[in-house]
Design a protein around this motif. Structure first.
Motif, PDB file in Angstrom:
ATOM      1  N   LEU A 106      30.643  54.667  57.826  1.00 50.46           N
ATOM      2  CA  LEU A 106      30.484  53.336  57.234  1.00 50.46           C
ATOM      3  C   LEU A 106      30.896  53.442  55.766  1.00 50.46           C
ATOM      4  O   LEU A 106      30.224  54.109  54.973  1.00 50.46           O
ATOM      5  N   MET A 107      32.034  52.832  55.449  1.00 47.80           N
ATOM      6  CA  MET A 107      32.552  52.897  54.092  1.00 47.80           C
ATOM      7  C   MET A 107      32.566  51.502  53.488  1.00 47.80           C
ATOM      8  O   MET A 107      33.130  50.584  54.075  1.00 47.80           O
ATOM      9  N   ALA A 108      31.940  51.377  52.301  1.00 47.45           N
ATOM     10  CA  ALA A 108      32.013  50.110  51.578  1.00 47.45           C
ATOM     11  C   ALA A 108      33.196  50.196  50.631  1.00 47.45           C
ATOM     12  O   ALA A 108      33.315  51.153  49.860  1.00 47.45           O
ATOM     13  N   TYR A 109      34.076  49.225  50.713  1.00 45.38           N
ATOM     14  CA  TYR A 109      35.175  49.161  49.746  1.00 45.38           C
ATOM     15  C   TYR A 109      35.609  47.699  49.575  1.00 45.38           C
ATOM     16  O   TYR A 109      35.931  47.037  50.568  1.00 45.38           O
ATOM     17  N   GLY A 110      35.655  47.246  48.352  1.00 46.71           N
ATOM     18  CA  GLY A 110      36.149  45.901  48.050  1.00 46.71           C
ATOM     19  C   GLY A 110      35.020  44.938  47.726  1.00 46.71           C
ATOM     20  O   GLY A 110      34.288  44.523  48.613  1.00 46.71           O
ATOM     21  N   GLY A 111      34.887  44.620  46.442  1.00 47.20           N
ATOM     22  CA  GLY A 111      33.839  43.700  46.002  1.00 47.20           C
ATOM     23  C   GLY A 111      34.412  42.342  45.636  1.00 47.20           C
ATOM     24  O   GLY A 111      35.525  42.266  45.101  1.00 47.20           O
ATOM     25  N   ASP A 112      33.658  41.294  45.917  1.00 47.37           N
ATOM     26  CA  ASP A 112      34.198  39.943  45.696  1.00 47.37           C
ATOM     27  C   ASP A 112      34.510  39.658  44.231  1.00 47.37           C
ATOM     28  O   ASP A 112      35.523  39.059  43.902  1.00 47.37           O
ATOM     29  N   MET A 113      33.640  40.154  43.326  1.00 49.68           N
ATOM     30  CA  MET A 113      33.871  39.840  41.911  1.00 49.68           C
ATOM     31  C   MET A 113      35.162  40.474  41.404  1.00 49.68           C
ATOM     32  O   MET A 113      35.996  39.796  40.793  1.00 49.68           O
ATOM     33  N   SER A 114      35.361  41.775  41.679  1.00 46.03           N
ATOM     34  CA  SER A 114      36.571  42.424  41.153  1.00 46.03           C
ATOM     35  C   SER A 114      37.821  41.940  41.881  1.00 46.03           C
ATOM     36  O   SER A 114      38.887  41.808  41.273  1.00 46.03           O
ATOM     37  N   LEU A 115      37.695  41.656  43.176  1.00 45.19           N
ATOM     38  CA  LEU A 115      38.860  41.136  43.903  1.00 45.19           C
ATOM     39  C   LEU A 115      39.283  39.782  43.341  1.00 45.19           C
ATOM     40  O   LEU A 115      40.470  39.518  43.123  1.00 45.19           O
ATOM     41  N   PHE A 116      38.296  38.931  43.060  1.00 46.08           N
ATOM     42  CA  PHE A 116      38.615  37.604  42.529  1.00 46.08           C
ATOM     43  C   PHE A 116      39.206  37.714  41.130  1.00 46.08           C
ATOM     44  O   PHE A 116      40.223  37.073  40.813  1.00 46.08           O
ATOM     45  N   LEU A 117      38.569  38.544  40.294  1.00 42.98           N
ATOM     46  CA  LEU A 117      39.073  38.711  38.925  1.00 42.98           C
ATOM     47  C   LEU A 117      40.509  39.231  38.932  1.00 42.98           C
ATOM     48  O   LEU A 117      41.368  38.718  38.200  1.00 42.98           O
ATOM     49  N   GLY A 118      40.763  40.235  39.778  1.00 42.02           N
ATOM     50  CA  GLY A 118      42.102  40.821  39.854  1.00 42.02           C
ATOM     51  C   GLY A 118      43.128  39.792  40.297  1.00 42.02           C
ATOM     52  O   GLY A 118      44.213  39.682  39.706  1.00 42.02           O
ATOM     53  N   ALA A 119      42.796  39.021  41.315  1.00 42.22           N
ATOM     54  CA  ALA A 119      43.722  38.008  41.832  1.00 42.22           C
ATOM     55  C   ALA A 119      43.940  36.908  40.787  1.00 42.22           C
ATOM     56  O   ALA A 119      45.063  36.428  40.599  1.00 42.22           O
ATOM     57  N   ALA A 120      42.862  36.533  40.084  1.00 42.47           N
ATOM     58  CA  ALA A 120      42.985  35.481  39.066  1.00 42.47           C
ATOM     59  C   ALA A 120      43.845  35.967  37.901  1.00 42.47           C
ATOM     60  O   ALA A 120      44.679  35.220  37.372  1.00 42.47           O
ATOM     61  N   GLN A 121      43.661  37.235  37.501  1.00 43.94           N
ATOM     62  CA  GLN A 121      44.478  37.782  36.415  1.00 43.94           C
ATOM     63  C   GLN A 121      45.957  37.790  36.800  1.00 43.94           C
ATOM     64  O   GLN A 121      46.827  37.456  35.992  1.00 43.94           O
ATOM     65  N   GLN A 122      46.228  38.146  38.050  1.00 43.93           N
ATOM     66  CA  GLN A 122      47.620  38.144  38.515  1.00 43.93           C
ATOM     67  C   GLN A 122      48.205  36.735  38.511  1.00 43.93           C
ATOM     68  O   GLN A 122      49.369  36.541  38.144  1.00 43.93           O
TER      69      GLN A 122
END
Ligand code: 3PY
Ligand code: MG
Length: 253
Positions: free
Chosen positions: A231-247
């Motif tokens: 069971l691997m956790a990878y990918g958080g909503d806050m950083s994913l959203f921030l990264g996509a918004a910055q792009q």
């Protein structure tokens, strides 16, 4: 019948869970639609509370993913409530002794294994089970995952793994690096942290229990799998959203 997270993990299947910290149920649903097999709602450090988890587990189900929740430290009564709300697995942080593990397992399992109080309500509905079937299956099909993130927990690991009702462990590499270094540094991807993580997975598997881990880098997911983690956790909503918004800002500039 719908797939059961416990069965998949016990069959040695690798599951990647998204990490939901923003208390926005529709985001938990979108993770499933994006292809994540599971979503973890974080009540320890994330912004989730009981209201957002109550809606969030249903949203995860709507997105077709497995429903996992992390409780705040020591809130074992909350663990029972989360099962009643429909969590398939609960992750408990800072389980540092067999006594901590016993208190957690007690809240998670019905007698004779534990002392969970009866009233599964939404849990039975989201599991797709009749109430009598839920009683028969809940102890096997809901998972108690104890976080190992201190030297004390590593020292007590075999005792923690031996507690009836503890289905597996979940490693927190940030706290583990902080505590292993006596507070000197955060080094979740460091050699010492990964060596400790490898040892934890080996001992968990030897005890016949599930091993899970939080991954900060995508490369760590593969490394963890090779160590025996499933069971691997990878990918958080806050950083994913921030990264996509910055792009997006950059692309529009
Ligand atoms: C840790 O790395 O300490 C965690 O708890 C991950 O969420
Ligand atoms: Mg932690």
């Amino acid at each position: 019948a719908q797939p059961i997270l416990a069965s998949r993990l016990k069959a040695d299947e690798a599951i990647v869970t998204a990490w939901s910290t923003l208390a926005v149920p529709i985001l938990a649903e979108l993770f499933g639609r994006a292809g994540y097999a599971a979503v973890t709602l974080d009540m320890q450090h994330g912004l989730h509370d009981l209201a957002s988890v109550r809606e969030g587990v249903a949203s995860i189900a709507l997105g077709g993913a497995h429903r996992i929740v992390r409780i705040p430290v020591g809130e074992t009564a909350t663990a029972s409530r989360l099962l009643d709300m429909g969590a398939e697995a609960v992750i408990a942080p800072m389980i540092n002794s067999a006594a901590d593990a016993r208190a957690f397992a007690e809240a998670m399992k019905y007698p004779p294994l534990g002392a969970r109080s009866w009233g599964p309500q939404r849990g039975a509905q989201l599991a797709g089970l009749s109430v009598p079937d839920y009683l028969v299956r809940a102890n096997d099909e809901t998972l108690a995952l104890a976080m190992i993130e201190t030297p004390a927990a590593i020292a007590a690991l075999d005792e923690i793994l031996a507690v009836p009702g503890i289905d597996g462990v979940f490693v927190g590499p940030s706290d583990l690096s902080l505590t292993l270094s006596g507070g000197a540094k955060l080094d979740p991807g460091g050699e010492k942290t990964l060596a400790a993580a490898a040892e934890i997975a080996t001992r968990a598997r030897a005890a016949g229990k599930i091993a899970g881990i939080f991954c900060l880098e995508p490369e760590t997911v593969g490394k963890a799998k090779a160590m025996g983690y499933r069971l691997m956790a990878y990918g958080g909503d806050m950083s994913l959203f921030l990264g996509a918004a910055q792009q997006a800002v950059k692309a529009a500039g």
